[in-house]
Design a protein around this motif. Sequence first.
Motif, PDB file in Angstrom:
ATOM      1  N   GLY A 175     -17.947   4.941  20.060  1.00 15.61           N
ATOM      2  CA  GLY A 175     -16.513   4.839  19.769  1.00 15.61           C
ATOM      3  C   GLY A 175     -15.962   3.430  19.929  1.00 15.61           C
ATOM      4  O   GLY A 175     -14.821   3.237  20.332  1.00 15.61           O
ATOM      5  N   ILE A 176     -16.804   2.438  19.599  1.00 13.78           N
ATOM      6  CA  ILE A 176     -16.349   1.043  19.696  1.00 13.78           C
ATOM      7  C   ILE A 176     -15.779   0.603  18.349  1.00 13.78           C
ATOM      8  O   ILE A 176     -16.438   0.732  17.324  1.00 13.78           O
ATOM      9  CB  ILE A 176     -17.523   0.134  20.105  1.00 13.78           C
ATOM     10  N   GLU A 177     -14.551   0.116  18.381  1.00 15.09           N
ATOM     11  CA  GLU A 177     -13.962  -0.353  17.127  1.00 15.09           C
ATOM     12  C   GLU A 177     -14.347  -1.788  16.885  1.00 15.09           C
ATOM     13  O   GLU A 177     -14.320  -2.614  17.800  1.00 15.09           O
ATOM     14  CB  GLU A 177     -12.445  -0.213  17.196  1.00 15.09           C
ATOM     15  N   TYR A 178     -14.716  -2.078  15.657  1.00 17.70           N
ATOM     16  CA  TYR A 178     -15.165  -3.442  15.378  1.00 17.70           C
ATOM     17  C   TYR A 178     -14.752  -3.887  13.991  1.00 17.70           C
ATOM     18  O   TYR A 178     -14.382  -3.080  13.141  1.00 17.70           O
ATOM     19  CB  TYR A 178     -16.688  -3.522  15.510  1.00 17.70           C
ATOM     20  N   GLU A 179     -14.876  -5.214  13.817  1.00 20.76           N
ATOM     21  CA  GLU A 179     -14.581  -5.812  12.526  1.00 20.76           C
ATOM     22  C   GLU A 179     -15.689  -6.824  12.276  1.00 20.76           C
ATOM     23  O   GLU A 179     -16.052  -7.563  13.184  1.00 20.76           O
ATOM     24  CB  GLU A 179     -13.217  -6.491  12.671  1.00 20.76           C
ATOM     25  N   ILE A 180     -16.257  -6.814  11.080  1.00 26.71           N
ATOM     26  CA  ILE A 180     -17.352  -7.747  10.792  1.00 26.71           C
ATOM     27  C   ILE A 180     -16.907  -8.756   9.742  1.00 26.71           C
ATOM     28  O   ILE A 180     -16.359  -8.392   8.703  1.00 26.71           O
ATOM     29  CB  ILE A 180     -18.602  -6.978  10.301  1.00 26.71           C
ATOM     30  N   ASN A 181     -17.107 -10.029  10.037  1.00 28.21           N
ATOM     31  CA  ASN A 181     -16.796 -11.073   9.058  1.00 28.21           C
ATOM     32  C   ASN A 181     -18.033 -11.915   8.795  1.00 28.21           C
ATOM     33  O   ASN A 181     -18.641 -12.426   9.729  1.00 28.21           O
ATOM     34  CB  ASN A 181     -15.672 -11.975   9.590  1.00 28.21           C
ATOM     35  N   GLU A 182     -18.386 -12.066   7.545  1.00 29.74           N
ATOM     36  CA  GLU A 182     -19.567 -12.873   7.200  1.00 29.74           C
ATOM     37  C   GLU A 182     -19.215 -14.344   7.090  1.00 29.74           C
ATOM     38  O   GLU A 182     -18.107 -14.696   6.696  1.00 29.74           O
ATOM     39  CB  GLU A 182     -20.149 -12.391   5.862  1.00 29.74           C
ATOM     40  N   ALA A 183     -20.178 -15.196   7.463  1.00 28.44           N
ATOM     41  CA  ALA A 183     -19.973 -16.639   7.316  1.00 28.44           C
ATOM     42  C   ALA A 183     -21.263 -17.274   6.816  1.00 28.44           C
ATOM     43  O   ALA A 183     -22.361 -16.818   7.123  1.00 28.44           O
ATOM     44  CB  ALA A 183     -19.557 -17.245   8.652  1.00 28.44           C
ATOM     45  N   LEU A 184     -21.092 -18.332   6.047  1.00 25.33           N
ATOM     46  CA  LEU A 184     -22.253 -19.048   5.500  1.00 25.33           C
ATOM     47  C   LEU A 184     -22.788 -20.052   6.507  1.00 25.33           C
ATOM     48  O   LEU A 184     -22.026 -20.722   7.199  1.00 25.33           O
ATOM     49  CB  LEU A 184     -21.849 -19.810   4.234  1.00 25.33           C
ATOM     50  N   ILE A 185     -24.114 -20.148   6.562  1.00 29.86           N
ATOM     51  CA  ILE A 185     -24.725 -21.178   7.405  1.00 29.86           C
ATOM     52  C   ILE A 185     -26.072 -21.569   6.807  1.00 29.86           C
ATOM     53  O   ILE A 185     -26.672 -20.807   6.041  1.00 29.86           O
ATOM     54  CB  ILE A 185     -24.890 -20.696   8.865  1.00 29.86           C
ATOM     55  N   GLY A 186     -26.543 -22.766   7.157  1.00 33.20           N
ATOM     56  CA  GLY A 186     -27.878 -23.208   6.756  1.00 33.20           C
ATOM     57  C   GLY A 186     -27.984 -23.497   5.274  1.00 33.20           C
ATOM     58  O   GLY A 186     -27.033 -23.955   4.638  1.00 33.20           O
ATOM     59  N   GLY A 187     -29.158 -23.195   4.708  1.00 37.54           N
ATOM     60  CA  GLY A 187     -29.416 -23.472   3.301  1.00 37.54           C
ATOM     61  C   GLY A 187     -28.452 -22.730   2.385  1.00 37.54           C
ATOM     62  O   GLY A 187     -27.968 -23.279   1.382  1.00 37.54           O
ATOM     63  N   ALA A 188     -28.142 -21.491   2.743  1.00 38.28           N
ATOM     64  CA  ALA A 188     -27.215 -20.693   1.934  1.00 38.28           C
ATOM     65  C   ALA A 188     -25.863 -21.400   1.847  1.00 38.28           C
ATOM     66  O   ALA A 188     -25.214 -21.423   0.790  1.00 38.28           O
ATOM     67  CB  ALA A 188     -27.050 -19.305   2.544  1.00 38.28           C
ATOM     68  N   ALA A 189     -25.436 -22.011   2.948  1.00 33.90           N
ATOM     69  CA  ALA A 189     -24.164 -22.725   2.973  1.00 33.90           C
ATOM     70  C   ALA A 189     -24.257 -24.038   2.182  1.00 33.90           C
ATOM     71  O   ALA A 189     -23.319 -24.427   1.485  1.00 33.90           O
ATOM     72  CB  ALA A 189     -23.737 -23.006   4.418  1.00 33.90           C
ATOM     73  N   ILE A 190     -25.424 -24.694   2.292  1.00 35.48           N
ATOM     74  CA  ILE A 190     -25.626 -25.942   1.534  1.00 35.48           C
ATOM     75  C   ILE A 190     -25.527 -25.654   0.043  1.00 35.48           C
ATOM     76  O   ILE A 190     -24.841 -26.362  -0.701  1.00 35.48           O
ATOM     77  CB  ILE A 190     -26.999 -26.573   1.873  1.00 35.48           C
ATOM     78  N   ASP A 191     -26.190 -24.591  -0.392  1.00 33.83           N
ATOM     79  CA  ASP A 191     -26.159 -24.243  -1.817  1.00 33.83           C
ATOM     80  C   ASP A 191     -24.737 -23.931  -2.292  1.00 33.83           C
ATOM     81  O   ASP A 191     -24.340 -24.304  -3.380  1.00 33.83           O
ATOM     82  CB  ASP A 191     -27.063 -23.029  -2.095  1.00 33.83           C
ATOM     83  N   ALA A 192     -23.971 -23.258  -1.452  1.00 29.77           N
ATOM     84  CA  ALA A 192     -22.625 -22.836  -1.873  1.00 29.77           C
ATOM     85  C   ALA A 192     -21.576 -23.926  -1.708  1.00 29.77           C
ATOM     86  O   ALA A 192     -20.637 -24.013  -2.500  1.00 29.77           O
ATOM     87  CB  ALA A 192     -22.212 -21.587  -1.100  1.00 29.77           C
ATOM     88  N   THR A 193     -21.725 -24.761  -0.659  1.00 32.73           N
ATOM     89  CA  THR A 193     -20.625 -25.698  -0.354  1.00 32.73           C
ATOM     90  C   THR A 193     -21.064 -27.148  -0.186  1.00 32.73           C
ATOM     91  O   THR A 193     -20.232 -28.034  -0.038  1.00 32.73           O
ATOM     92  CB  THR A 193     -19.925 -25.310   0.972  1.00 32.73           C
ATOM     93  N   GLY A 194     -22.381 -27.380  -0.128  1.00 32.49           N
ATOM     94  CA  GLY A 194     -22.868 -28.746   0.087  1.00 32.49           C
ATOM     95  C   GLY A 194     -23.032 -29.094   1.562  1.00 32.49           C
ATOM     96  O   GLY A 194     -23.510 -30.163   1.907  1.00 32.49           O
ATOM     97  N   GLU A 195     -22.615 -28.204   2.461  1.00 31.98           N
ATOM     98  CA  GLU A 195     -22.723 -28.491   3.900  1.00 31.98           C
ATOM     99  C   GLU A 195     -23.401 -27.337   4.639  1.00 31.98           C
ATOM    100  O   GLU A 195     -23.173 -26.176   4.293  1.00 31.98           O
ATOM    101  CB  GLU A 195     -21.331 -28.625   4.521  1.00 31.98           C
ATOM    102  N   PRO A 196     -24.189 -27.648   5.690  1.00 25.91           N
ATOM    103  CA  PRO A 196     -24.895 -26.564   6.389  1.00 25.91           C
ATOM    104  C   PRO A 196     -24.002 -25.706   7.302  1.00 25.91           C
ATOM    105  O   PRO A 196     -24.375 -24.600   7.668  1.00 25.91           O
ATOM    106  CB  PRO A 196     -25.953 -27.293   7.218  1.00 25.91           C
ATOM    107  N   PHE A 197     -22.849 -26.221   7.713  1.00 28.07           N
ATOM    108  CA  PHE A 197     -21.930 -25.437   8.558  1.00 28.07           C
ATOM    109  C   PHE A 197     -20.498 -25.775   8.150  1.00 28.07           C
ATOM    110  O   PHE A 197     -19.804 -26.544   8.820  1.00 28.07           O
ATOM    111  CB  PHE A 197     -22.173 -25.764  10.035  1.00 28.07           C
ATOM    112  N   PRO A 198     -20.062 -25.203   7.027  1.00 25.68           N
ATOM    113  CA  PRO A 198     -18.747 -25.554   6.485  1.00 25.68           C
ATOM    114  C   PRO A 198     -17.601 -25.137   7.409  1.00 25.68           C
ATOM    115  O   PRO A 198     -17.761 -24.245   8.240  1.00 25.68           O
ATOM    116  CB  PRO A 198     -18.685 -24.787   5.155  1.00 25.68           C
ATOM    117  N   GLU A 199     -16.470 -25.807   7.223  1.00 27.57           N
ATOM    118  CA  GLU A 199     -15.278 -25.567   8.044  1.00 27.57           C
ATOM    119  C   GLU A 199     -14.904 -24.072   8.097  1.00 27.57           C
ATOM    120  O   GLU A 199     -14.576 -23.544   9.167  1.00 27.57           O
ATOM    121  CB  GLU A 199     -14.119 -26.405   7.481  1.00 27.57           C
TER     122      GLU A 199
END
Length: 352
Positions: A32-56
């Motif tokens: 019965g734990i309430e939660y919320e999940i938010n995805e964030a880009l990191i690493g190569g996936a972030a580089i491909d999408a934004t040019g940076e490995p850990f975008p703002e």
Amino acid sequence: MFKLCVCPGDGIGPEVTKSALAVFETIAKQAGIEYEINEALIGGAAIDATGEPFPEASKVTAMKSDAVFLGAVGGEKWNEMPVSLRPERGLLALRSTLETYANLRPVRMFAGLEDMSPLKADRMKNGIDMVIVRELTGGIYFGARQEGDNVASDEEKYSRKEVTRIAHVAFHTAQTRDKRVTSVDKANVLASSRLWRRVMEEVALEYPDVALDHLYVDNAAMQLIRDPGQFDVMVTNNIFGDILSDEASVLVGSIGLLPSASIGESKALYEPIHGSAPDIAGQGKANPVAAILSMAMLCIHSLKRKDLAEQIEKAVSVVLERGERTGDLMQPGCEIRTTEQLTEAIVREIAK
Ligand code: IPM
Ligand code: MN
């Protein structure tokens, strides 16, 4: 509302993250734990999408969360990038942004996996059940760096404050276990290690119930293979902890089993200790256990629900002992499972 930031990353990262989330969702629903999940880009996936490995945007999501779960980062594809833009930089930036200075890496032998160890049985007669406490946001990983064509250097620097806080984590951890701390350093050569050792001794005075001893890192590397059962809590700096935890992981059969929790004053990060294994990515071959056990660590450290962690750990050990395994743990008499199948088996066991 428990806010979880999820960074699947690269290679097998997304697959094992999916497994870990399936377990988290099952356990949260049950409890019965309430939660919320938010995805964030990191690493190569972030580089491909934004040019940076850990975008703002990822930084903001991570900082707004109660805990972060990370799959894995890195891969061939980004190896030629300048060093400041490599996927690993993203992970280091995440650890440092969250100030998760204490990395806990438990290493323990599961029943039925003894023959998967490269060690002979008599070397493990004392069992293997230890925690490596690795300092994660200081030392040579974050020291001054100079990179020239003819000369390059990396600075290993520790402050009293940094050593003090990791020492407290090690002693606290030992208090929940066998009450023994082994501090690993290279005090016969390094000034930073001599400060490390002095501070460990000072902090130890506040924990009279815990025994402290010291090992030089070369000796520690040898002792881990000679008699791993002698260790309870091992505390060490960033680089020694990185190396010794990979060494320790093979002792219990596969690096695909080892979880980790990185704890700071207010934030926490959970990640399997394995890498992104690009060679097996997308094929359903990845062992999800390290990621799933990292979720168990989240239950302990972020949800303060040791009971839920025990439920997950129990399910994992029952399924492995029954012989349901991914390829890295194949043995005669066992049955091969894909990442997804093994996850389903573990989820079913939890739901029982
Ligand atoms: C680990 C990894 C990382 C580290 C890399 C990917 C930067 O090896 O988590 O052990 O060296 O800390
Ligand atoms: Mn490592």
